[in-house]
Enzyme design. Structure first.
Site, PDB file in Angstrom:
ATOM      1  N   LEU A   1      37.297   1.325  41.756  1.00  0.00           N
ATOM      2  CA  LEU A   1      36.240   2.185  42.313  1.00  0.00           C
ATOM      3  C   LEU A   1      35.228   1.358  43.089  1.00  0.00           C
ATOM      4  CD1 LEU A   1      33.344   1.819  40.648  1.00  0.00           C
ATOM      5  CD2 LEU A   1      34.486   3.218  38.981  1.00  0.00           C
ATOM      6  N   ARG A   2      34.579   2.034  44.048  1.00  0.00           N
ATOM      7  CA  ARG A   2      33.507   1.381  44.804  1.00  0.00           C
ATOM      8  C   ARG A   2      32.197   2.022  44.391  1.00  0.00           C
ATOM      9  NH1 ARG A   2      35.941   3.424  50.246  1.00  0.00           N
ATOM     10  NH2 ARG A   2      36.190   5.125  48.779  1.00  0.00           N
TER      11      ARG A   2
ATOM     12  N   GLY B   1      28.334  -9.095  49.015  1.00  0.00           N
ATOM     13  CA  GLY B   1      27.615  -9.379  47.772  1.00  0.00           C
ATOM     14  C   GLY B   1      28.123  -8.417  46.721  1.00  0.00           C
TER      15      GLY B   1
ATOM     16  N   GLN C   1      33.125  -5.224  59.660  1.00  0.00           N
ATOM     17  CA  GLN C   1      31.747  -5.226  60.136  1.00  0.00           C
ATOM     18  C   GLN C   1      31.146  -6.611  59.913  1.00  0.00           C
ATOM     19  OE1 GLN C   1      30.665  -2.591  61.579  1.00  0.00           O
ATOM     20  NE2 GLN C   1      28.451  -2.773  61.615  1.00  0.00           N
TER      21      GLN C   1
ATOM     22  N   VAL D   1      31.439   1.118  35.632  1.00  0.00           N
ATOM     23  CA  VAL D   1      32.839   1.509  35.440  1.00  0.00           C
ATOM     24  C   VAL D   1      33.008   2.395  34.203  1.00  0.00           C
ATOM     25  CG1 VAL D   1      35.141   0.592  34.890  1.00  0.00           C
ATOM     26  CG2 VAL D   1      33.803  -0.428  36.714  1.00  0.00           C
TER      27      VAL D   1
ATOM     28  N   CYS E   1      31.157  -7.548  42.246  1.00  0.00           N
ATOM     29  CA  CYS E   1      32.593  -7.833  42.161  1.00  0.00           C
ATOM     30  C   CYS E   1      33.065  -8.936  43.100  1.00  0.00           C
ATOM     31  CB  CYS E   1      33.385  -6.560  42.428  1.00  0.00           C
ATOM     32  SG  CYS E   1      33.175  -5.360  41.105  1.00  0.00           S
TER      33      CYS E   1
HETATM   34  P1  NAD Z   1      28.160  -3.440  33.740  1.00  0.00           P
HETATM   35  O1  NAD Z   1      27.563  -4.768  33.471  1.00  0.00           O
HETATM   36  O2  NAD Z   1      27.463  -2.476  34.643  1.00  0.00           O
HETATM   37  O3  NAD Z   1      28.437  -2.676  32.365  1.00  0.00           O
HETATM   38  C1  NAD Z   1      28.984  -3.236  31.226  1.00  0.00           C
HETATM   39  C2  NAD Z   1      28.398  -2.516  30.020  1.00  0.00           C
HETATM   40  O4  NAD Z   1      29.113  -2.878  28.851  1.00  0.00           O
HETATM   41  C3  NAD Z   1      26.925  -2.848  29.770  1.00  0.00           C
HETATM   42  O5  NAD Z   1      26.171  -1.659  29.702  1.00  0.00           O
HETATM   43  C4  NAD Z   1      26.957  -3.576  28.423  1.00  0.00           C
HETATM   44  O6  NAD Z   1      25.779  -3.375  27.653  1.00  0.00           O
HETATM   45  C5  NAD Z   1      28.180  -2.947  27.783  1.00  0.00           C
HETATM   46  N1  NAD Z   1      28.761  -3.742  26.685  1.00  0.00           N
HETATM   47  C6  NAD Z   1      29.006  -5.070  26.653  1.00  0.00           C
HETATM   48  N2  NAD Z   1      29.549  -5.408  25.462  1.00  0.00           N
HETATM   49  C7  NAD Z   1      29.663  -4.264  24.734  1.00  0.00           C
HETATM   50  C8  NAD Z   1      30.144  -3.961  23.435  1.00  0.00           C
HETATM   51  N3  NAD Z   1      30.615  -4.915  22.634  1.00  0.00           N
HETATM   52  N4  NAD Z   1      30.103  -2.686  23.024  1.00  0.00           N
HETATM   53  C9  NAD Z   1      29.608  -1.716  23.811  1.00  0.00           C
HETATM   54  N5  NAD Z   1      29.132  -1.943  25.063  1.00  0.00           N
HETATM   55  C10 NAD Z   1      29.161  -3.201  25.518  1.00  0.00           C
HETATM   56  O7  NAD Z   1      29.619  -3.743  34.308  1.00  0.00           O
HETATM   57  P2  NAD Z   1      30.463  -2.886  35.372  1.00  0.00           P
HETATM   58  O8  NAD Z   1      29.925  -3.092  36.739  1.00  0.00           O
HETATM   59  O9  NAD Z   1      30.666  -1.513  34.852  1.00  0.00           O
HETATM   60  O10 NAD Z   1      31.842  -3.680  35.300  1.00  0.00           O
HETATM   61  C11 NAD Z   1      32.684  -3.633  34.162  1.00  0.00           C
HETATM   62  C12 NAD Z   1      34.001  -4.312  34.515  1.00  0.00           C
HETATM   63  O11 NAD Z   1      34.661  -3.575  35.556  1.00  0.00           O
HETATM   64  C13 NAD Z   1      33.856  -5.731  35.039  1.00  0.00           C
HETATM   65  O12 NAD Z   1      34.949  -6.487  34.613  1.00  0.00           O
HETATM   66  C14 NAD Z   1      33.903  -5.564  36.551  1.00  0.00           C
HETATM   67  O13 NAD Z   1      34.361  -6.710  37.199  1.00  0.00           O
HETATM   68  C15 NAD Z   1      34.902  -4.420  36.678  1.00  0.00           C
HETATM   69  N6  NAD Z   1      34.757  -3.612  37.886  1.00  0.00           N
HETATM   70  C16 NAD Z   1      33.515  -3.278  38.326  1.00  0.00           C
HETATM   71  C17 NAD Z   1      33.385  -2.462  39.464  1.00  0.00           C
HETATM   72  C18 NAD Z   1      32.033  -2.102  39.998  1.00  0.00           C
HETATM   73  O14 NAD Z   1      31.960  -1.616  41.138  1.00  0.00           O
HETATM   74  N7  NAD Z   1      30.952  -2.279  39.265  1.00  0.00           N
HETATM   75  C19 NAD Z   1      34.535  -2.008  40.134  1.00  0.00           C
HETATM   76  C20 NAD Z   1      35.782  -2.354  39.635  1.00  0.00           C
HETATM   77  C21 NAD Z   1      35.888  -3.156  38.503  1.00  0.00           C
END
Ligand code: NAD
Length: 428
Positions: free
Chosen positions: A155-156, A259, A253, A13, A262
């Site tokens: 986002l997906r 999985g 589907q 994200v 999220c």
């Molecule tokens: P992720 O685990 O891929 O990335 C999180 C990043 O934050 C990591 O690189 C980590 O090292 C960094 N981080 C943690 N603490 C930090 C700090 N104090 N300073 C700087 N960097 C720090 O997570 P993600 O998949 O990007 O998801 C982030 C959020 O967005 C979550 O709450 C998730 O539920 C939400 N979200 C994710 C998606 C998705 O498809 N991945 C979609 C919508 C919402």
């Protein structure tokens, strides 16, 4: 006019947010605490697989719209808007772990001395933004030094850039609607409708959205399991539902189930949030239960085919939780592989981008090599290259002739001509 923006967290994200905002003329500093990630990003290497993200990051790093830093102090001081995009994973009991959010707040409170807008993008339980605001005040910030906005992300993975450039809505949970115009300036490139609500409202929209998708998938899996008893092709049922605009065409589907990083964690969290206030969302709980049984449904199919999977050679195509991503968090394909390893099958795995590097399985860089000598092939993730495979070659390489399509994406007619037998779920 470009705004100065700081994004904390360079995951799926944070990185997409940073690249997209930079590509739209904002000056973005992305803070990532993982030093190795920062070094790789600075040299133009994106540590995740997300189509188009590499090129977008590289070009914005080159033209200095986007920089990566390991420390937030200067980036925060120089920015008017600060995005929090750190992970909010599950605790063991299914509740949300807010540790990373809390660490960010503690650090922000020691840095902020002039007015900032803090935008919380991470998915957080209902009530968290209220708590975040209080926490910042407790940690020493003064009223009026900051405003908090909840701006959950939809986002997906696999289509993250397109989703962020043209979202279907922008949700803002605000205390004070005067900040909405600032966010509209930031998202000037998007014609999406705005949904302005309370902090709690924004938080629940995000959970409701993921819970609804989980319910849709589990509903289709229930229809597939019913179809098996009545010799019905569940794909006809999907078609019948898709045409109804009240239902919509997507997420119908049947297969291994949902999985990813999220849906499973957000569904668990919503159930726990309900338990805590004394109302368990029953539909959501059932969707989770149905999802959890799906891997075993396929293990039963495997046992029916192989009788005893012990020492049998089984190929699995797909390890990521869905196509076009390298994300394996809560991947059903991986759960299936783990079960096969437990059953002592010899598992040969091919995924276009994921490398498991486990001792218990043999991995291949080529989908045809992976089926060499196997008794059974299982398609566990619906990567496009699997649906376009050369089935003649597959038949030549395999010892057996059975294919389990755990995503219901293959066509019987493509396989029959090579005397391959297809087993799906609810395929009549
Ligand atoms: P992720 O685990 O891929 O990335 C999180 C990043 O934050 C990591 O690189 C980590 O090292 C960094 N981080 C943690 N603490 C930090 C700090 N104090 N300073 C700087 N960097 C720090 O997570 P993600 O998949 O990007 O998801 C982030 C959020 O967005 C979550 O709450 C998730 O539920 C939400 N979200 C994710 C998606 C998705 O498809 N991945 C979609 C919508 C919402």
């Amino acid at each position: 006019m470009g705004m100065n923006v700081c994004v904390i967290g360079a995951g799926y994200v944070g990185l997409t947010t940073s690249a997209v905002l930079a590509s739209q003329g904002h000056n973005v500093q992305c803070v990532e605490k993982d030093q190795e990630k920062v070094e790789r990003l600075k040299s133009g290497h994106v540590p995740i697989y997300e189509p188009g993200l590499d090129a977008m990051v590289q070009s914005n790093v080159n033209n200095k719209q986007l920089i990566f830093v390991p420390e937030m102090r200067e980036a925060v001081k120089q920015s008017e808007i600060i995005f929090i995009a750190v992970g909010t994973p599950s605790l063991e009991d299914g509740r949300t772990n807010l540790r990373y959010i809390e660490q960010v707040l503690q650090e922000l409170a020691t840095i902020i001395t002039s007015y900032k807008v803090i935008v919380s993008k991470s998915t957080v339980p209902i009530g968290t933004n209220e708590w975040m605001e209080k926490k910042l005040l407790q940690e020493g910030l003064k009223q009026g030094q900051f405003d908090l906005i909840s701006n959950p992300e939809f986002l997906r993975e696999g289509t993250a850039i397109a989703d962020m450039l043209s979202p279907d809505k922008i949700v803002l949970g605000v205390k004070d609607a005067s900040n909405v115009s600032l966010m509209k300036q930031l998202y000037h490139f998007s014609p999406a409708p705005y949904i302005i609500t309370s902090f709690n409202g924004a938080e629940l929209i995000k959970y409701a959205s993921n819970a609804f998708l989980a319910v849709k998938i589990s509903f289709m899996n229930e229809m597939a399991l019913l179809s098996e008893h009545f010799d019905i092709n569940v794909q006809d049922i999907s078609e019948g539902l898709k045409t109804d605009p009240r239902i919509g065409p997507l997420f119908l589907q049947a297969g291994l189930g949902y999985g990813g990083s999220c849906l499973p964690k957000d569904v668990s969290s919503l159930i726990k949030q309900g338990e805590e206030v004394g109302y368990v969302p029953q539909l959501v709980e059932t969707a989770q239960r149905v999802n959890e049984q799906m891997v075993e449904v396929y293990i039963d199919k495997i046992k029916q085919i192989l009788v005893d999977p012990k020492h049998k050679k089984v190929a699995v195509w797909g390890a990521s939780f869905k196509p076009n991503t390298d994300d394996t968090r809560h991947s059903r394909a991986i759960q299936l592989i783990k079960r096969l390893v437990e059953l002592k099958s010899h598992v040969q795995v091919y995924d276009p981008v994921v490398k498991l590097e486990w001792n218990e399985v043999t991995e291949y860089n080529d989908l045809y090599q992976a089926v060499h000598g196997v008794d059974l092939l299982i398609v566990a993730t619906e990567w496009e290259e699997f649906t376009k495979a050369d089935w003649n070659l597959v038949k030549e390489k395999m010892d057996g002739s059975m294919i389990i399509d755990a995503r219901n994406v293959l066509k019987c007619s493509d396989l029959e001509k090579y005397e391959l037998q297809l087993v799906g779920i609810g395929r009549g």
